[in-house]
Design a protein around this motif. Structure first.
Motif, PDB file in Angstrom:
ATOM      1  N   ASN A 209       0.922  -1.134  -0.140  1.00  0.00           N
ATOM      2  CA  ASN A 209       0.014   0.197   0.041  1.00  0.00           C
ATOM      3  C   ASN A 209       0.912   1.069   0.027  1.00  0.00           C
ATOM      4  N   VAL A 210       1.770   1.499  -1.173  1.00  0.00           N
ATOM      5  CA  VAL A 210       2.534   2.609  -1.328  1.00  0.00           C
ATOM      6  C   VAL A 210       1.632   3.716  -2.132  1.00  0.00           C
ATOM      7  N   GLU A 213       0.893   9.828  -0.488  1.00  0.00           N
ATOM      8  CA  GLU A 213       0.913  10.047   0.930  1.00  0.00           C
ATOM      9  C   GLU A 213       1.955   9.620   1.768  1.00  0.00           C
ATOM     10  N   THR A 214       2.646   8.230   1.052  1.00  0.00           N
ATOM     11  CA  THR A 214       3.769   7.560   1.647  1.00  0.00           C
ATOM     12  C   THR A 214       5.120   8.226   1.753  1.00  0.00           C
ATOM     13  N   LYS A 215       5.745   8.158   3.025  1.00  0.00           N
ATOM     14  CA  LYS A 215       7.003   8.662   3.126  1.00  0.00           C
ATOM     15  C   LYS A 215       7.973   7.367   3.368  1.00  0.00           C
ATOM     16  N   ILE A 216       8.946   7.408   2.261  1.00  0.00           N
ATOM     17  CA  ILE A 216       9.697   6.134   2.406  1.00  0.00           C
ATOM     18  C   ILE A 216      11.234   6.475   2.604  1.00  0.00           C
ATOM     19  N   MET A 217      11.686   5.932   3.834  1.00  0.00           N
ATOM     20  CA  MET A 217      13.014   5.807   4.141  1.00  0.00           C
ATOM     21  C   MET A 217      14.082   5.075   3.277  1.00  0.00           C
ATOM     22  N   ALA A 218      15.084   5.675   2.782  1.00  0.00           N
ATOM     23  CA  ALA A 218      16.197   5.353   1.819  1.00  0.00           C
ATOM     24  C   ALA A 218      17.355   5.373   2.126  1.00  0.00           C
ATOM     25  N   VAL A 219      17.817   4.550   3.286  1.00  0.00           N
ATOM     26  CA  VAL A 219      19.108   4.441   3.790  1.00  0.00           C
ATOM     27  C   VAL A 219      19.805   3.498   3.027  1.00  0.00           C
ATOM     28  N   LEU A 220      19.145   2.268   2.671  1.00  0.00           N
ATOM     29  CA  LEU A 220      19.969   1.159   1.745  1.00  0.00           C
ATOM     30  C   LEU A 220      20.130   1.729   0.513  1.00  0.00           C
ATOM     31  N   PRO A 221      21.581   1.600  -0.014  1.00  0.00           N
ATOM     32  CA  PRO A 221      21.888   2.322  -1.173  1.00  0.00           C
ATOM     33  C   PRO A 221      21.244   2.186  -2.352  1.00  0.00           C
ATOM     34  N   PHE A 222      21.076   3.013  -3.125  1.00  0.00           N
ATOM     35  CA  PHE A 222      20.367   3.194  -4.504  1.00  0.00           C
ATOM     36  C   PHE A 222      21.258   2.358  -5.565  1.00  0.00           C
ATOM     37  N   ARG A 239       4.552   8.269  -6.611  1.00  0.00           N
ATOM     38  CA  ARG A 239       4.456   9.650  -6.044  1.00  0.00           C
ATOM     39  C   ARG A 239       4.755   9.994  -4.723  1.00  0.00           C
ATOM     40  N   SER A 240       5.366   9.035  -3.986  1.00  0.00           N
ATOM     41  CA  SER A 240       5.648   9.151  -2.648  1.00  0.00           C
ATOM     42  C   SER A 240       7.014  10.173  -2.467  1.00  0.00           C
ATOM     43  N   THR A 241       6.899  10.472  -1.342  1.00  0.00           N
ATOM     44  CA  THR A 241       8.236  11.315  -1.028  1.00  0.00           C
ATOM     45  C   THR A 241       9.366  10.269  -0.396  1.00  0.00           C
ATOM     46  N   VAL A 242      10.523  10.272  -0.948  1.00  0.00           N
ATOM     47  CA  VAL A 242      11.533   9.462  -0.635  1.00  0.00           C
ATOM     48  C   VAL A 242      12.729  10.268   0.148  1.00  0.00           C
ATOM     49  N   VAL A 243      13.076   9.773   1.274  1.00  0.00           N
ATOM     50  CA  VAL A 243      14.015  10.662   2.304  1.00  0.00           C
ATOM     51  C   VAL A 243      15.340   9.712   2.305  1.00  0.00           C
ATOM     52  N   THR A 244      16.355  10.388   1.896  1.00  0.00           N
ATOM     53  CA  THR A 244      17.711   9.775   1.646  1.00  0.00           C
ATOM     54  C   THR A 244      18.621   9.956   2.727  1.00  0.00           C
ATOM     55  N   MET A 245      19.432   8.991   3.279  1.00  0.00           N
ATOM     56  CA  MET A 245      20.626   9.162   3.992  1.00  0.00           C
ATOM     57  C   MET A 245      21.823   8.510   3.005  1.00  0.00           C
ATOM     58  N   PRO A 246      23.007   9.338   3.050  1.00  0.00           N
ATOM     59  CA  PRO A 246      24.082   8.691   2.515  1.00  0.00           C
ATOM     60  C   PRO A 246      24.735   7.501   2.985  1.00  0.00           C
ATOM     61  N   ARG A 247      24.661   7.308   4.358  1.00  0.00           N
ATOM     62  CA  ARG A 247      25.290   6.014   5.030  1.00  0.00           C
ATOM     63  C   ARG A 247      24.286   5.821   6.030  1.00  0.00           C
ATOM     64  N   LYS A 261       8.312  11.992   9.708  1.00  0.00           N
ATOM     65  CA  LYS A 261       7.260  11.192  10.133  1.00  0.00           C
ATOM     66  C   LYS A 261       7.074  10.098   8.972  1.00  0.00           C
ATOM     67  N   ILE A 262       8.337   9.490   8.832  1.00  0.00           N
ATOM     68  CA  ILE A 262       8.358   8.358   7.888  1.00  0.00           C
ATOM     69  C   ILE A 262       7.769   7.128   8.440  1.00  0.00           C
ATOM     70  N   ASP A 263       6.798   6.673   7.307  1.00  0.00           N
ATOM     71  CA  ASP A 263       5.797   5.683   7.739  1.00  0.00           C
ATOM     72  C   ASP A 263       6.022   4.286   6.840  1.00  0.00           C
ATOM     73  N   ARG A 264       7.065   4.372   6.128  1.00  0.00           N
ATOM     74  CA  ARG A 264       7.646   3.075   5.456  1.00  0.00           C
ATOM     75  C   ARG A 264       8.999   2.990   5.416  1.00  0.00           C
ATOM     76  N   VAL A 265       9.632   2.106   5.961  1.00  0.00           N
ATOM     77  CA  VAL A 265      11.023   1.805   6.145  1.00  0.00           C
ATOM     78  C   VAL A 265      11.638   0.363   5.547  1.00  0.00           C
ATOM     79  N   TYR A 266      12.485   0.700   4.634  1.00  0.00           N
ATOM     80  CA  TYR A 266      13.086  -0.622   4.011  1.00  0.00           C
ATOM     81  C   TYR A 266      14.281  -0.852   4.736  1.00  0.00           C
ATOM     82  N   ILE A 267      14.629  -1.873   5.012  1.00  0.00           N
ATOM     83  CA  ILE A 267      15.803  -2.197   5.821  1.00  0.00           C
ATOM     84  C   ILE A 267      16.360  -3.644   5.289  1.00  0.00           C
TER      85      ILE A 267
END
Length: 524
Positions: A209-210, A213-222, A239-247, A261-267
């Motif tokens: 269900n993405v 309105e979803t905010k995706i955490m993107a810490v795993l590398p692109f 059309r979600s918002t992706v929030v990035t981390m370099p490491r 307020k990230i609601d979907r976290v991929y790990i």
């Protein structure tokens, strides 16, 4: 017998990935597509579209076009996505490079893929320029996103006033060349087409269900196909918002989730260990999290349940490979009742079967067999490597994964073992053959073999069995580990060493890894 996905097939259009993802953003044009979680830098969908087109135009001015390969050697930032899609919009191909690579590893990928340009950041410039020099790329072929003297920058690319070239690619054309060891051996270029990537986005869309309105955490590398498809490109598609981390940094990771307020976290599973056990987690408000999805390596059910209980969220997992674009099986959002040791159902358009690796016969419900997968997300093959392709991809279109699974009467798959030699350390591939070849360059090592073993936290780590040369009586385990560590990316380091008198081998000279696994642990 073959097991079809229980989900209806989806229709896959014959379009480029750019046309699929950037075909108008409607009322989301002004919404944030990507946010740099560390700095707060935000790129809207409309801004991203403009950047991608200008990058494509600038690359075309530099002679980059259909069939040309551009290396992308950078951490997760919003600009990674802009550069990635700018290359594709220029009708060219991205080869995504592990940001931990040494100059030698990077040079191998650049040479093997035939890359004409390398895109990086200033923090990686020493490694990038050393690799570029090794393969004969001049300084102006190394683009430094944040700028460095003597090299073009992202600002230079965006300053172009030219129009982007006409699009000439179709779904059948190659889009990306990520590198994977497959079931064995040194990393190989995985040929993934625009259709492969479009297909996998449409397939996984049916499982979760993405939404916008979803905010995706993107810490795993692109650069890894998991981050590339499931975070970066799924975010754009939905059309979600992706929030990035370099490491990955745990306090920063938790701060970003809480603040945005990230609601979907991929790990990957190592992050689950921290979320389940680290006391600092309680210092942050993580009530915003709805789903944590684990991939890249098997997640222990007990660990996943501990995370779900602590954070009050749903924890799911799936299965995939770079060669599958990457997802072939996953637990859907609406089935948190599935046992977390499983990897869920085959996704739409996928047919699976389980085959006894010894007899080649298909096995049935509840029986163990190597997982074979067929679908529109399966790679074309390995770049310039027909032998490896033939081993992995059969004439009927099934990809032989090298993983052993079972399936129940409801079509739920569970990975239970591995046929392939590959070690998965924190979700990263570690091919034993590459480490063995490196170990044999040491003048005090006569022979070596490498397998994966579990450490105290249940993580699979590379263990080297080493036969000393007669002149190497003083060689220590620390010497061996230091030798490898100085010559290879950190995730490939040997972490356990055992000295033995002889490496067990078959009559044909193949290392008998099962015999090594059966040995009682020995002191080093």
């Amino acid at each position: 017998m073959p097991v079809r996905s229980p989900y209806p097939d989806v229709e896959i259009p014959d379009v480029s990935l750019f046309d699929f993802l950037f075909d108008g953003f409607g009322d989301r044009a002004g919404a944030p597509a990507l946010i740099d979680g560390s700095s707060g830098t935000t790129i809207t969908f409309a801004e991203l579209d403009g950047m991608v087109r200008r990058i494509a135009a600038a690359l075309a001015e530099r002679g980059i076009g259909a069939g040309d390969v551009v290396g992308l050697f950078a951490p997760n930032t919003p600009h990674y996505a802009a550069m990635f899609h700018g290359v594709l919009r220029a009708n060219a191909i991205v080869t995504s490079v592990n940001s931990l690579y040494t100059p030698g590893e990077l040079a191998h990928q650049l040479a093997d893929s035939g890359a004409k340009l390398l895109v990086t950041i200033s923090a990686f410039l020493d490694r990038a320029t050393a690799a570029a020099a090794e393969v004969g790329l001049p300084a102006d072929a190394v683009i430094v996103l944040d700028g460095a003297e003597g090299h073009p920058s992202l600002r230079d690319l965006l300053a172009t006033t030219a129009e982007p070239p006409a699009q000439t690619v179709s779904g059948a054309d190659t889009a990306v060349l990520p590198y994977s060891s497959g079931t064995t051996g040194r990393a190989k270029g995985v040929v993934l087409t625009h259709r492969n990537l479009v297909a996998n986005l449409l397939q996984i869309e049916q499982m979760g269900n993405v939404t916008s309105e979803t905010k995706i955490m993107a810490v795993l590398p692109f650069f890894h196909i998991y981050g590339m498809t499931v975070m970066m490109n799924q975010g754009l598609h939905c059309r979600s918002t992706v929030v990035t981390m370099p490491r990955f940094d745990l306090p920063e990771f938790l701060r970003i989730i809480s603040e945005y307020k990230i609601d979907r976290v991929y790990i990957a599973p190592p992050v689950a260990v921290a979320l389940a056990k680290h006391p600092i987690v309680d210092q942050y408000d993580l009530s915003c999290i709805d789903v944590i999805f684990s991939g890249a390596a098997p997640l222990d059910a007990e660990l996943g349940q501990a995370v779900a209980k602590r954070l009050g969220c749903t924890v799911l997992q799936g299965y995939g490979m770079t060669e599958l674009s990457p997802v072939s099986h996953c637990m859907p959002d609406n089935r948190p009742d599935l046992h977390l040791n499983s990897c869920g159902f085959a996704i739409p358009n996928v047919v699976s079967k389980l085959v006894d690796p010894e007899t080649g016969q298909e096995v049935g419900v509840g029986e163990r067999g190597e997982l074979w997968v067929k679908g529109p997300n399966v790679m074309v093959g390995y770049l310039n490597n027909p032998e490896a392709t033939a081993i992995t991809l059969d004439a009927d279109g099934y990809l032989h994964t090298g993983d052993v699974a079972t399936v129940d009467a409801d079509g739920v798959f569970t990975i239970v073992d591995r046929v392939k030699e590959l070690i998965k350390y924190k979700g990263y591939q570690v091919p034993p053959a590459e480490l063995e070849a490196l170990l044999l360059t040491h003048d005090k090592i006569a022979d070596a073999a490498v397998i994966g073993v579990r450490d105290g936290e249940g993580e699979e780590v590379p263990k080297a069995f080493v036969v000393r040369q007669e002149s190497g009586a003083d060689l220590t385990a620390d010497d061996v580990m230091a030798y490898v560590a100085a010559r290879i990316a950190p995730h490939k380091k040997v972490r356990v060493v055992e000295f033995i008198d002889q490496i067990p081998k078959s009559a044909s000279g193949k290392i008998l890894r099962k015999d090594l696994r059966a040995r009682e642990p020995q002191a080093t």
